[in-house]
Every structure is written in structure tokens, then in C-alpha cells.
Design an enzyme around this catalytic site. Structure first.
Site, PDB file in Angstrom:
ATOM      1  N   ASP A  27       0.728  -1.106   0.055  1.00 48.96           N
ATOM      2  CA  ASP A  27       0.191  -0.185   0.151  1.00 48.96           C
ATOM      3  C   ASP A  27       0.943   1.053   0.035  1.00 48.96           C
ATOM      4  OD1 ASP A  27       0.985  -0.991   2.662  1.00 48.96           O
ATOM      5  OD2 ASP A  27      -0.481   1.037   3.491  1.00 48.96           O
ATOM      6  N   VAL A  30       0.429   5.411  -1.418  1.00 49.37           N
ATOM      7  CA  VAL A  30       0.044   6.437  -1.026  1.00 49.37           C
ATOM      8  C   VAL A  30       0.634   7.509  -0.059  1.00 49.37           C
ATOM      9  CG1 VAL A  30      -1.779   7.197   0.014  1.00 49.37           C
ATOM     10  CG2 VAL A  30      -2.795   5.617  -1.484  1.00 49.37           C
ATOM     11  N   TYR A 147       0.208   1.336  15.862  1.00 43.16           N
ATOM     12  CA  TYR A 147       1.633   1.491  16.119  1.00 43.16           C
ATOM     13  C   TYR A 147       2.091   2.733  17.198  1.00 43.16           C
ATOM     14  CZ  TYR A 147       2.644  -0.950  12.302  1.00 43.16           C
ATOM     15  OH  TYR A 147       2.740  -1.417  10.823  1.00 43.16           O
ATOM     16  N   LYS A 178      -1.458  -5.713  13.628  1.00 47.71           N
ATOM     17  CA  LYS A 178       0.150  -6.205  13.504  1.00 47.71           C
ATOM     18  C   LYS A 178       0.248  -4.193  14.385  1.00 47.71           C
ATOM     19  CE  LYS A 178       2.927  -4.202   9.691  1.00 47.71           C
ATOM     20  NZ  LYS A 178       2.244  -3.544   8.353  1.00 47.71           N
TER      21      LYS A 178
END
Length: 264
Positions: A27, A30, A147, A178
Site C-alpha cells: 500500500d 499512497v 503503532y 499488527k
């Protein structure tokens, strides 16, 4: 029926006999543009599919450009969050695609990105909640990339902040989370212990040594992690197919790092 829908779709990219997954995020266009390794998306996807990746992760608009109509099958995860390196705050991720739109193009799962500690954290958390509710409604698995990033975060890889990020993913309704690897087995065990859903690790910045990458993956698995979502360290490697074969040998095959590194 939504729970059986989630279970069926999860089995398309989480291997049944190991309960683990290998996802390759693609991805990056972007955020940073057409970086090396992703200029030709069908070719990049084909290379990792040949190596045994379980899924690739792309933005909505690239589905039609990445669909190969040839080669090995691979799971499709649609990413809903976006920001760019050119914007005023790249840590602020906004939702740019609806769950329903991802379903229409055959997605096996949805992913979102939240930076815990960022100045715009409240908006990202609100979006997370809405997406989780929609995923439950439609029976779509939700991967949350969470994160620790923001003014209060002094170490993005610290055990306490990573454990907080992982737990937040579960608390708000994700099916897989994740996050960063904390750097060693003992500290990552604490992250996994505090999170009731599968935890997979990010690859982080591009590594010079593939051996270091494999050792990080093996350490995360020994600590109880359930796989990887690694982008640049795969599609920018000298041989992405070989890299995925090596990762596959560790994640799904039970190989040691030394055994996996010998695979050509």
C-alpha cells in the site's frame, strides 16, 4: 452468520494447520509514491505469491491494476487508511474506503492503521470503532495496524507501549493486530500475553541483512506471535520470491533460521 463469514474468510489467508499468516503490504504508493519494487504491481504480487505468501494488502484503487489473471492464488486485504509523506502530519490516518466497497471487489479481509499517541488519535480511534462494527456486521476479518507514534512516545519499540498498542487492537474489535517487534523474545512474550487476538509483526525499515530479518521473525514466533506483515523487506529484496520462501519455511514449515537461509 457474520462469525462463520469471518471464519471462512480468515482461512483464506491464515493457514489452518499453523494458525499463522504471511502478509505482504503493498500500500506504500499512497504514502510515498511508486517506490522500487512496486512500480509494476502485478509482477510484485506474482513474485510473492510464487514464494507462498498468504495475502497481499493494497488500496482499493489498485485492485484492478494488480489483478493478474495468472499465477498462484493469494489472499486480498484492502487497506482503508491513508496519509501521505507530503501532508502536514503523516501520522494522521484517515479512512478513504468503506468496508462495503472492499467487499464488492472480493476482499478476504479489511485493514486499518492507527497511531496510538498521535495528535489525531481520537479521530483514528473513532474510525476504528466504526470499521470494527461494520466488519462484524458483514463477517469481514479486520486487521488493525496499531503503532505507538506521537509526542509522548520516546521509543516506538518499547515493551509497554507496544503491549498497549496490541491490546488496543483487541479492545476495539480487531481480529488480528499488527505492531512493532520489541527486539527480543522475552519482551515480546509480554506483548502477546496481554493481547487475546493473534499478534503479527511489522517488518519496519528496509534491512541490510536478510538474516537479521529471519532472526526477528523466528524470535517473534518463539514468543507466541502468529506471523508477519512485511512489505519493503520483501518486495525490495534482491529476490522477493526467495525471501518469501525463506519466511514461509520459518513461519509455516518449522525451519530454523539457518535452515531457511539456505533455501534458494
Amino acid at each position: 452468520m457474520s462469525m462463520i463469514g469471518k471464519a471462512i474468510r480468515m482461512e483464506r489467508f491464515v493457514k489452518r494447520d499453523t494458525g499463522r499468516t504471511i502478509i505482504v503490504p503493498m500500500d506504500h504508493g499512497v504514502g510515498v509514491g511508486p517506490i522500487p519494487g512496486l512500480t509494476n504491481l502485478p509482477d510484485a504480487i506474482n513474485k510473492v505469491a510464487l514464494g507462498g505468501a498468504n495475502a497481499v494488502l493494497v488500496h482499493m484503487g489498485m485492485v484492478k491494476h494488480g489483478h493478474r489473471k495468472y499465477g498462484n492464488d493469494v489472499g486480498l486485504i484492502i487497506h482503508l487508511s491513508a496519509s501521505t509523506a507530503l501532508g502536514p502530519n503523516s501520522n494522521h490516518k484517515v479512512l478513504v474506503t468503506a468496508v462495503e466497497e472492499a467487499i464488492k471487489v472480493g476482499a478476504d479481509a479489511i485493514s486499518i492503521h492507527v497511531n496510538v499517541g498521535a495528535e489525531d488519535e481520537p479521530e483514528m480511534l473513532a474510525g476504528f470503532g466504526r470499521v470494527a462494527q461494520k466488519c462484524d456486521e458483514w463477517g469481514m476479518p479486520l486487521l488493525a495496524m496499531v503503532y505507538p507514534r506521537g509526542p509522548k512516545i520516546t521509543n516506538e519499540y518499547g515493551k509497554d507501549v507496544v503491549a498497549h498498542a496490541a491490546r488496543l487492537g483487541a479492545e476495539l474489535g480487531a481480529d488480528i493486530v499488527k505492531t512493532n517487534y520489541t527486539g527480543d523474545i522475552d519482551s515480546f512474550k509480554e506483548v502477546v500475553k496481554g493481547c487475546p487476538i493473534p499478534v503479527i509483526i511489522a517488518g519496519g525499515p528496509h534491512m541490510e541483512s536478510e538474516l537479521d530479518l529471519l532472526e526477528m521473525i523466528a524470535g517473534s514466533l518463539e514468543a507466541g506471535g502468529k506471523g508477519v506483515a512485511i512489505g519493503r523487506n520483501v518486495f525490495q529484496s534482491d529476490d522477493p520470491t526467495r525471501t518469501i520462501k525463506r519466511i514461509n519455511a520459518i513461519v509455516h514449515g518449522g525451519f530454523t533460521v539457518e535452515e531457511a537461509f539456505k533455501i534458494d
